[in-house]
Design a protein around this motif. Structure first.
Motif, PDB file in Angstrom:
ATOM      1  N   THR A 111       0.845  -1.195   0.000  1.00  0.00           N
ATOM      2  CA  THR A 111       0.000   0.000   0.000  1.00  0.00           C
ATOM      3  C   THR A 111       0.879   1.243   0.000  1.00  0.00           C
ATOM      4  O   THR A 111       2.087   1.157   0.255  1.00  0.00           O
ATOM      5  CB  THR A 111      -0.898   0.020   1.257  1.00  0.00           C
ATOM      6  OG1 THR A 111      -0.056   0.142   2.417  1.00  0.00           O
ATOM      7  CG2 THR A 111      -1.747  -1.245   1.365  1.00  0.00           C
ATOM      8  N   LYS A 113       0.986   3.400   2.264  1.00  0.00           N
ATOM      9  CA  LYS A 113       1.526   3.498   3.627  1.00  0.00           C
ATOM     10  C   LYS A 113       2.709   2.547   3.808  1.00  0.00           C
ATOM     11  O   LYS A 113       3.663   2.868   4.503  1.00  0.00           O
ATOM     12  CB  LYS A 113       0.415   3.187   4.639  1.00  0.00           C
ATOM     13  CG  LYS A 113       0.726   3.632   6.033  1.00  0.00           C
ATOM     14  CD  LYS A 113       0.812   5.131   6.101  1.00  0.00           C
ATOM     15  CE  LYS A 113       0.604   5.646   7.479  1.00  0.00           C
ATOM     16  NZ  LYS A 113       0.772   7.087   7.555  1.00  0.00           N
ATOM     17  N   SER A 114       2.661   1.381   3.152  1.00  0.00           N
ATOM     18  CA  SER A 114       3.790   0.442   3.201  1.00  0.00           C
ATOM     19  C   SER A 114       5.048   1.113   2.668  1.00  0.00           C
ATOM     20  O   SER A 114       6.123   1.008   3.255  1.00  0.00           O
ATOM     21  CB  SER A 114       3.513  -0.804   2.361  1.00  0.00           C
ATOM     22  OG  SER A 114       2.466  -1.556   2.872  1.00  0.00           O
ATOM     23  N   ILE A 121       2.667  -3.363   5.518  1.00  0.00           N
ATOM     24  CA  ILE A 121       1.529  -3.317   6.433  1.00  0.00           C
ATOM     25  C   ILE A 121       0.264  -3.487   5.601  1.00  0.00           C
ATOM     26  O   ILE A 121       0.224  -3.132   4.433  1.00  0.00           O
ATOM     27  CB  ILE A 121       1.469  -2.004   7.247  1.00  0.00           C
ATOM     28  CG1 ILE A 121       1.321  -0.798   6.331  1.00  0.00           C
ATOM     29  CG2 ILE A 121       2.683  -1.857   8.131  1.00  0.00           C
ATOM     30  CD1 ILE A 121       0.988   0.472   7.078  1.00  0.00           C
ATOM     31  N   ASP A 122      -0.751  -4.031   6.207  1.00  0.00           N
ATOM     32  CA  ASP A 122      -2.035  -4.207   5.533  1.00  0.00           C
ATOM     33  C   ASP A 122      -2.965  -3.144   6.103  1.00  0.00           C
ATOM     34  O   ASP A 122      -3.492  -3.285   7.199  1.00  0.00           O
ATOM     35  CB  ASP A 122      -2.574  -5.614   5.777  1.00  0.00           C
ATOM     36  CG  ASP A 122      -3.740  -5.933   4.872  1.00  0.00           C
ATOM     37  OD1 ASP A 122      -4.077  -5.104   3.996  1.00  0.00           O
ATOM     38  OD2 ASP A 122      -4.323  -7.015   5.032  1.00  0.00           O
ATOM     39  N   ASP A 123      -3.121  -2.062   5.371  1.00  0.00           N
ATOM     40  CA  ASP A 123      -3.951  -0.954   5.830  1.00  0.00           C
ATOM     41  C   ASP A 123      -4.953  -0.598   4.737  1.00  0.00           C
ATOM     42  O   ASP A 123      -5.046  -1.285   3.730  1.00  0.00           O
ATOM     43  CB  ASP A 123      -3.076   0.243   6.204  1.00  0.00           C
ATOM     44  CG  ASP A 123      -2.364   0.832   5.003  1.00  0.00           C
ATOM     45  OD1 ASP A 123      -1.808   0.057   4.207  1.00  0.00           O
ATOM     46  OD2 ASP A 123      -2.381   2.054   4.832  1.00  0.00           O
ATOM     47  N   ASP A 124      -5.681   0.473   4.933  1.00  0.00           N
ATOM     48  CA  ASP A 124      -6.729   0.811   3.969  1.00  0.00           C
ATOM     49  C   ASP A 124      -6.329   1.917   2.990  1.00  0.00           C
ATOM     50  O   ASP A 124      -7.180   2.431   2.273  1.00  0.00           O
ATOM     51  CB  ASP A 124      -8.019   1.192   4.698  1.00  0.00           C
ATOM     52  CG  ASP A 124      -7.837   2.397   5.613  1.00  0.00           C
ATOM     53  OD1 ASP A 124      -6.709   2.876   5.780  1.00  0.00           O
ATOM     54  OD2 ASP A 124      -8.857   2.858   6.173  1.00  0.00           O
ATOM     55  N   THR A 125      -5.045   2.277   2.920  1.00  0.00           N
ATOM     56  CA  THR A 125      -4.640   3.252   1.915  1.00  0.00           C
ATOM     57  C   THR A 125      -4.641   2.570   0.553  1.00  0.00           C
ATOM     58  O   THR A 125      -4.485   1.359   0.460  1.00  0.00           O
ATOM     59  CB  THR A 125      -3.240   3.846   2.201  1.00  0.00           C
ATOM     60  OG1 THR A 125      -2.267   2.801   2.190  1.00  0.00           O
ATOM     61  CG2 THR A 125      -3.203   4.581   3.526  1.00  0.00           C
TER      62      THR A 125
END
Length: 188
Positions: A111, A113-114, A121-125
């Motif tokens: 992502t 954010k990664s 990271i596993d996020d919602d961006t």
């Protein structure tokens, strides 16, 4: 500070400056800030319309294989001798990037954010409707991922279509990764 500029910082601005300096500690160990640099920091912190902590893509550097292994081993049993393929998909007009190792069935979400944190990271961006080919290549370089030529070509066509309205548009070189970088990141 010059005699004409005796601005005081609020506690929030001081906290922001301290946090910024802590975050940049590695880069500042061998650097001495001049009074001019300190004045510029004060000016940046005083300007309410300027976001000091915006992400700087130019500051991202390639990680060594040991650093990459350290980042990824927190999430999966990462083996730097294995090749992770950087892939992309489009779902509902939004790009999704993943690094995949097919033999181990490992899928790592990539992502924005990664990339910003240089950590998986596993996020919602999300990437939006397209991604610059040079940024796609930069992600591969930073994390030691590989990609297929067809994947880079598909990323390039989608970017040209979304930005210029024509998937066959010849992109300016500023959007393209260097030949050397592509050669290093291509899957054999």
């Amino acid at each position: 500070m010059s005699e004409n500029n005796k601005a005081l910082l609020s506690q929030k601005e001081i906290d922001t400056l301290v946090q910024f300096l802590i975050d940049q500690k590695k880069g500042l160990q061998t650097t001495v800030l001049t009074q001019e640099s300190i004045d510029k920091l004060v000016q940046l912190l005083s300007n309410k319309d300027f976001d000091l902590l915006k992400f700087d893509i130019a500051g991202i550097t390639e990680k060594t294989e040991n650093e990459t292994e350290e980042v990824l081993s927190n999430l999966v049993d990462y083996d730097c001798t294995l090749t992770y393929e950087l892939q992309f998909e489009v779902h509902h007009n939004v790009i999704t990037l993943s690094a995949i190792h097919t033999d181990s069935n490992t899928i790592l979400p990539i992502t924005p954010k990664s990339l910003e944190l240089i950590s998986i990271i596993d996020d919602d961006t999300n990437w939006g409707c397209c991604i610059d080919p040079i940024l796609f290549d930069k992600i591969a370089t930073v994390f030691h991922f590989k990609y297929k030529r067809a994947t880079l070509e598909a990323v390039t066509r989608l970017f040209a279509e979304k930005i210029y309205g024509d998937s066959t548009y010849e992109l300016p070189n500023i959007y393209r990764p260097s030949t050397l970088s592509v050669a290093q990141n291509l899957i054999d």
